[in-house]
Write a protein that holds these residues in place. Structure first.
Motif, PDB file in Angstrom:
ATOM      1  N   ARG A 166     -18.886  17.383 -47.916  1.00 23.61           N
ATOM      2  CA  ARG A 166     -18.804  18.845 -47.975  1.00 23.61           C
ATOM      3  C   ARG A 166     -18.014  19.445 -46.813  1.00 23.61           C
ATOM      4  N   VAL A 167     -17.481  18.582 -45.964  1.00 23.24           N
ATOM      5  CA  VAL A 167     -16.694  19.060 -44.817  1.00 23.24           C
ATOM      6  C   VAL A 167     -15.274  18.495 -44.942  1.00 23.24           C
ATOM      7  N   PRO A 168     -14.345  19.262 -45.501  1.00 20.54           N
ATOM      8  CA  PRO A 168     -12.972  18.766 -45.673  1.00 20.54           C
ATOM      9  C   PRO A 168     -12.320  18.431 -44.337  1.00 20.54           C
ATOM     10  N   LEU A 169     -11.513  17.374 -44.344  1.00 21.99           N
ATOM     11  CA  LEU A 169     -10.765  16.969 -43.168  1.00 21.99           C
ATOM     12  C   LEU A 169      -9.300  17.337 -43.397  1.00 21.99           C
ATOM     13  N   GLU A 170      -8.785  18.243 -42.572  1.00 22.37           N
ATOM     14  CA  GLU A 170      -7.387  18.650 -42.651  1.00 22.37           C
ATOM     15  C   GLU A 170      -6.584  17.875 -41.619  1.00 22.37           C
ATOM     16  N   VAL A 171      -5.559  17.174 -42.054  1.00 23.14           N
ATOM     17  CA  VAL A 171      -4.722  16.384 -41.150  1.00 23.14           C
ATOM     18  C   VAL A 171      -3.363  17.061 -41.000  1.00 23.14           C
ATOM     19  N   HIS A 172      -2.978  17.319 -39.750  1.00 26.52           N
ATOM     20  CA  HIS A 172      -1.724  17.992 -39.447  1.00 26.52           C
ATOM     21  C   HIS A 172      -0.806  17.054 -38.663  1.00 26.52           C
ATOM     22  N   ASP A 173       0.428  16.910 -39.118  1.00 25.15           N
ATOM     23  CA  ASP A 173       1.415  16.138 -38.369  1.00 25.15           C
ATOM     24  C   ASP A 173       1.914  16.961 -37.195  1.00 25.15           C
ATOM     25  N   VAL A 174       1.927  16.352 -36.012  1.00 28.27           N
ATOM     26  CA  VAL A 174       2.244  17.068 -34.774  1.00 28.27           C
ATOM     27  C   VAL A 174       3.303  16.286 -33.997  1.00 28.27           C
ATOM     28  N   GLY A 175       4.300  16.979 -33.484  1.00 32.19           N
ATOM     29  CA  GLY A 175       5.288  16.333 -32.635  1.00 32.19           C
ATOM     30  C   GLY A 175       4.700  16.045 -31.267  1.00 32.19           C
ATOM     31  N   THR A 176       5.194  15.007 -30.615  1.00 25.75           N
ATOM     32  CA  THR A 176       4.655  14.639 -29.304  1.00 25.75           C
ATOM     33  C   THR A 176       4.787  15.778 -28.303  1.00 25.75           C
ATOM     34  N   ASP A 177       5.854  16.550 -28.396  1.00 30.14           N
ATOM     35  CA  ASP A 177       6.057  17.662 -27.462  1.00 30.14           C
ATOM     36  C   ASP A 177       5.040  18.779 -27.673  1.00 30.14           C
ATOM     37  N   ASP A 178       4.399  18.813 -28.848  1.00 31.21           N
ATOM     38  CA  ASP A 178       3.450  19.887 -29.165  1.00 31.21           C
ATOM     39  C   ASP A 178       2.002  19.421 -29.136  1.00 31.21           C
ATOM     40  N   GLN A 179       1.751  18.172 -28.754  1.00 31.91           N
ATOM     41  CA  GLN A 179       0.407  17.620 -28.896  1.00 31.91           C
ATOM     42  C   GLN A 179      -0.630  18.350 -28.054  1.00 31.91           C
TER      43      GLN A 179
END
Length: 205
Positions: free
Chosen positions: A27-40
């Motif tokens: 019941r708890v969705p997991l949202e995965v976001h691609d992130v650039g190393t410079d923005d981590q």
């Protein structure tokens, strides 16, 4: 509906952890976001994601960081490049080469044309498999470390549950399971169940 937002830098794969999370917390969705190393760092500090799989080093001010695993650096280069004839390389082999570190189209074009080589973590080269590029480990280079980071002021209980999934904590040993076990048992009306077996009446003295 509550959800958990997870960032990941290039090369990080969450397949196993996503599967375990869905099984335990459907019941708890997991949202995965691609992130650039410079923005981590920025995406965590700015609340774009709740946690992020980042590559060290990272400015840890205001952040928790759990190092997870290390990766061997590799050189990504054209199969036609002279260095591609070797199975492994050392840093000295790169002397005189144009070495790129940013994974963008410009750098990839230079590498495919043998005008440069790309220095990347092994997982990046593996996850972006290309026929026009091969990779060779740089055996004397310092490994890169992937860490899970989040804000020190974030007390969301879901963060600890996700840490447990990543670190291999079983469902029976999770913090939430311990909390449920330690909680007072309640009756059908939600009140604490304080009843016990009837006591036998004492005999008159």
């Amino acid at each position: 509906m509550t959800n958990l937002r997870i960032g990941r830098v290039p090369g990080v794969t969450l397949t196993k952890w996503e599967r375990i999370w869905r099984e335990r917390y459907p019941r708890v969705p997991l949202e995965v976001h691609d992130v650039g190393t410079d923005d981590q760092r920025r995406v965590v500090i700015d609340h774009v994601v709740d946690m992020c799989f980042a590559r060290l080093p990272i400015d840890r001010v205001g952040l928790h960081a759990i190092p997870l695993y290390s990766e061997v650096p590799v050189v990504w280069l054209s199969p036609d490049h002279p260095l591609a004839t070797f199975d492994t390389l050392v840093t000295a082999d790169l002397a005189g080469e144009k070495v790129c570190y940013d994974i963008d189209q410009g750098s990839i074009d230079l590498a495919t044309a043998s005008a440069a080589v790309l220095r990347v973590p092994m997982s990046v080269a593996r996850s972006r498999s290309r026929r026009d590029l091969v990779y060779r480990p740089v055996t004397d280079a310092a490994p890169t470390t992937v860490a899970l980071v989040w804000r020190v002021d974030d007390d969301n209980e879901l963060l600890d549950e996700f840490i447990g999934v990543v670190r291999g904590r079983t469902v029976n040993s999770s913090r939430s399971a311990q909390t449920r076990t330690a909680a007072p048992r309640k009756g059908r009306l939600g009140r604490e169940n304080t009843t016990s077996r009837p006591r036998k009446a004492r005999r008159p003295q």
